[in-house]
Design a protein around this motif. Sequence first.
Motif, short mmCIF file in Angstrom:
data_model
loop_
_atom_site.label_atom_id
_atom_site.label_comp_id
_atom_site.label_asym_id
_atom_site.label_seq_id
_atom_site.Cartn_x
_atom_site.Cartn_y
_atom_site.Cartn_z
N THR A 85 -1.89 -36.30 -29.80
CA THR A 85 -3.18 -35.73 -29.47
C THR A 85 -4.07 -35.98 -30.66
O THR A 85 -3.91 -35.36 -31.69
CB THR A 85 -3.06 -34.23 -29.23
OG1 THR A 85 -2.12 -34.05 -28.19
CG2 THR A 85 -4.37 -33.64 -28.84
N TRP A 126 -13.42 -35.83 -22.15
CA TRP A 126 -14.12 -37.05 -22.56
C TRP A 126 -14.77 -37.71 -21.34
O TRP A 126 -15.89 -38.19 -21.41
CB TRP A 126 -13.15 -38.01 -23.24
CG TRP A 126 -13.48 -38.23 -24.68
CD1 TRP A 126 -14.09 -39.32 -25.21
CD2 TRP A 126 -13.24 -37.34 -25.78
NE1 TRP A 126 -14.24 -39.17 -26.56
CE2 TRP A 126 -13.75 -37.97 -26.94
CE3 TRP A 126 -12.68 -36.07 -25.89
CZ2 TRP A 126 -13.69 -37.37 -28.21
CZ3 TRP A 126 -12.61 -35.48 -27.14
CH2 TRP A 126 -13.12 -36.12 -28.28
N LYS A 139 -8.18 -40.68 -15.68
CA LYS A 139 -8.99 -41.77 -15.15
C LYS A 139 -8.14 -42.66 -14.24
O LYS A 139 -8.58 -43.05 -13.16
CB LYS A 139 -9.55 -42.57 -16.31
CG LYS A 139 -10.75 -43.40 -15.96
CD LYS A 139 -10.93 -44.36 -17.12
CE LYS A 139 -12.25 -44.90 -17.32
NZ LYS A 139 -12.26 -45.81 -18.49
N HIS A 160 -3.58 -32.42 -24.06
CA HIS A 160 -3.98 -33.82 -24.16
C HIS A 160 -4.74 -34.28 -22.92
O HIS A 160 -5.79 -34.91 -23.00
CB HIS A 160 -2.71 -34.65 -24.37
CG HIS A 160 -2.94 -36.12 -24.54
ND1 HIS A 160 -3.70 -36.62 -25.57
CD2 HIS A 160 -2.54 -37.17 -23.81
CE1 HIS A 160 -3.73 -37.93 -25.47
NE2 HIS A 160 -3.03 -38.31 -24.41
N ARG A 161 -4.20 -33.95 -21.75
CA ARG A 161 -4.85 -34.33 -20.49
C ARG A 161 -6.23 -33.69 -20.37
O ARG A 161 -7.18 -34.31 -19.89
CB ARG A 161 -3.99 -33.91 -19.30
CG ARG A 161 -2.71 -34.72 -19.13
CD ARG A 161 -2.99 -36.06 -18.47
NE ARG A 161 -1.79 -36.85 -18.28
CZ ARG A 161 -1.45 -37.89 -19.04
NH1 ARG A 161 -2.23 -38.30 -20.02
NH2 ARG A 161 -0.33 -38.55 -18.80
N TYR A 220 -8.20 -32.86 -22.82
CA TYR A 220 -9.12 -33.59 -23.70
C TYR A 220 -9.55 -34.90 -23.06
O TYR A 220 -10.71 -35.29 -23.11
CB TYR A 220 -8.48 -33.87 -25.06
CG TYR A 220 -8.66 -32.75 -26.04
CD1 TYR A 220 -9.93 -32.41 -26.49
CD2 TYR A 220 -7.60 -32.02 -26.51
CE1 TYR A 220 -10.12 -31.36 -27.37
CE2 TYR A 220 -7.77 -30.97 -27.39
CZ TYR A 220 -9.04 -30.64 -27.83
OH TYR A 220 -9.22 -29.62 -28.70
N GLN A 221 -8.59 -35.60 -22.45
CA GLN A 221 -8.95 -36.87 -21.79
C GLN A 221 -10.00 -36.63 -20.73
O GLN A 221 -11.00 -37.34 -20.63
CB GLN A 221 -7.70 -37.50 -21.17
CG GLN A 221 -6.73 -38.05 -22.19
CD GLN A 221 -5.48 -38.62 -21.54
OE1 GLN A 221 -4.93 -38.04 -20.61
NE2 GLN A 221 -5.02 -39.76 -22.04
N ASP A 269 -2.99 -40.77 -16.82
CA ASP A 269 -4.13 -40.11 -17.41
C ASP A 269 -5.17 -39.87 -16.31
O ASP A 269 -5.13 -40.52 -15.26
CB ASP A 269 -4.68 -40.94 -18.57
CG ASP A 269 -5.23 -42.26 -18.13
OD1 ASP A 269 -6.34 -42.28 -17.58
OD2 ASP A 269 -4.53 -43.28 -18.32
#
Lengths: 245, 434
Positions: free
Chosen positions: B428, B282, B309, B275-276, B278-279, B307
């Motif tokens: 996810t 992005w 960001k 998941h991280r 993918y973040q 996350d």
Amino acid sequence: MMCYIYDGSFEGLLTAIYETYYRKEHPNKILSITDYEKSFLYKDVFIDTDPNKSDKVYNSIKTKISNQTLKHVFHAFVSENEDSGTWIYNYLRLGWKVGKKLDLHLTDDRVLAIHNITRKVSREIHYMQGLLRFRKIKNDVFYAPFEPQFNIVGLLASHFANRMSDQNWIIHDVKRDIGVLYNQEEWVITNINLKGDITFAEDEEFYQKLWKEYFKNIAIKNRINPKLQKSNMPMKYWKYLIEKN
Amino acid sequence: MEILDKLKILADAAKYDVSCSSSGSSRKNKKGGLGNSHISGICHSWSDDGRCISLLKILFTNYCIYDCAYCVNRSSNDIPRAMFSPEEMVNLTVNFYRRNYIEGLFLSSAIYKSPSYTMELLLKTVKTLREKNFNGYIHLKAIPGADLNIMREAGKHVDRMSVNIELPSNNGLKLLAPQKSKEHIIKPMGLISSKIVENVSERKLYKNSDKFVPAGQSTQLIVGATPDKDLNILTLSESLYERFNLKRVYYSAYVPVSKHPNLPQISTPPLLREHRLYQADWLLRFYGFKSQELLDSKNPNFDIHFDPKCNWAIRNLHLFPVEINRADYEMLLRIPGIGIKSAKKIISARRVGPINYDNLKKIGAVLKRAKYFITCQGKYYGETKFNEDNIKNSLLANSSDKLNITQGEQLSLFSLYPNLLPLPDILTKITGEL
């Protein structure tokens, strides 16, 4: 307080909006006759639909505001929300004041109300482009029943006419008894009243079985996640899904 | 063997492929033909693991000459095997498509006889589909090591082509997939990307020349089967995006499918790590971040609590708080809790009037994160002192990520690979969009 009541058609709503300008009145509500209930709080004004008047409003939205606004208005209309007439009226009043920039006013409640409802309508259209399921019935017609929350069957037609251009198909809104018929050349919206059972084509059950089997096997067992599945694919749409029945 | 049994075996064998995206192509239907593609892709269902089903994702065959340790289809594994014929494949695709079950075909395969032989079979399938006037989306897996001429030919018929990079490092490949080499993987990627560029300039001259892989190429790699750090993986992705113009890199949390001395023993797939990644992916593709900004050799792995960001913003507090009414688009994108949609809306709304704090909520910004990093018309709404510790604590306190990281029982795993943190379900979302 004043309430305008139109016949429930899009032309009717646009005629009502025309009349507010022509008669220099400011109704508090614009309601479809289907949502209308007599209330002593309101002075009721019934509007006769007039295509000439509605055309004028239609063209005025297009030229004085924008095509995007026209799309928003129509999508808000098919939401069949009780308040949609009133929302559209308020939205357009602001539109004729500020012109082309109407849809930039993202912090204005009148614009927000419309954008919120049209987002839901667009989402359902997009969902249905994926979740509609055709069943092959006798005479090689593909039949897709569904029950959308909003009245979107007409907004799906061109997508499927482009895509399934070489097959005859019917998309049937079971809730509203209307549907789209397509004969490989053109499509029409019409009332549908189906009586009796539908006979499937010979190979239909075979492919349904294959699809169910595929659906079962494509999931990764270590990652089963019903909550995620439901949030991505709301259960209200499961009724007509082959793989969920 | 019955079609139904083949489908069972070969769908099951394809399920670990992550990609299902059907976006990026706008192939039109032809007169009297079947199918077209939708530029943003359409999901047709969501399977029981919550992943979207857009394409008929299937292997042509699972007979394999290779013996890669992490793979279910490895030759030494005792499982039922099956193989389609091109005609069966075409029939299945068309009949599913006509019923609106799918957006198109995602055809992959194990290596049967030889890479080139397998690639021929795949080519024959997609060619037949197009000859039958099928214009739906086709995603084809290129087989590493196959004759490049066959790949070039196949590229004319499909919308997307991908070569799986499988593991994030050459060492990993040597350890777990000794018969595959990095060269075999990179070569076709280079071919596809140069053909795409060539085709674009060709089409400027000759409008009618066939499109070559109009939806671009993608790849996928397995996370958590090797000791590679997040930093290595992210830099790899970044260079793939830059060098080969890839549309997507997919990350797939390693699902323990076999026991092998070179494989880590884990009980659940490292979903949060996936998941991280993918973040962060992005952030690379849409938010203008560089991998070096997100991770460095001192922090080579992502934080579990924040996350990427948020994590970046906390480490760069000197750039904040940002005034919503003045910041440019690039800076707006860097504020935690503000995504592409809300950044664009802020820019639009600013053109007709100033934005206050209440407006931001209406626009759709995630204020529970954003409020610590912004000012609205000069006022700070963070309700805490503007320093690293306070912001971190407040973020943690009202974080809705329900990460109940139970310690203890999983400690045994740390000793082997500290990055493999099995965690409870994390949403996810791998959608068909983008």
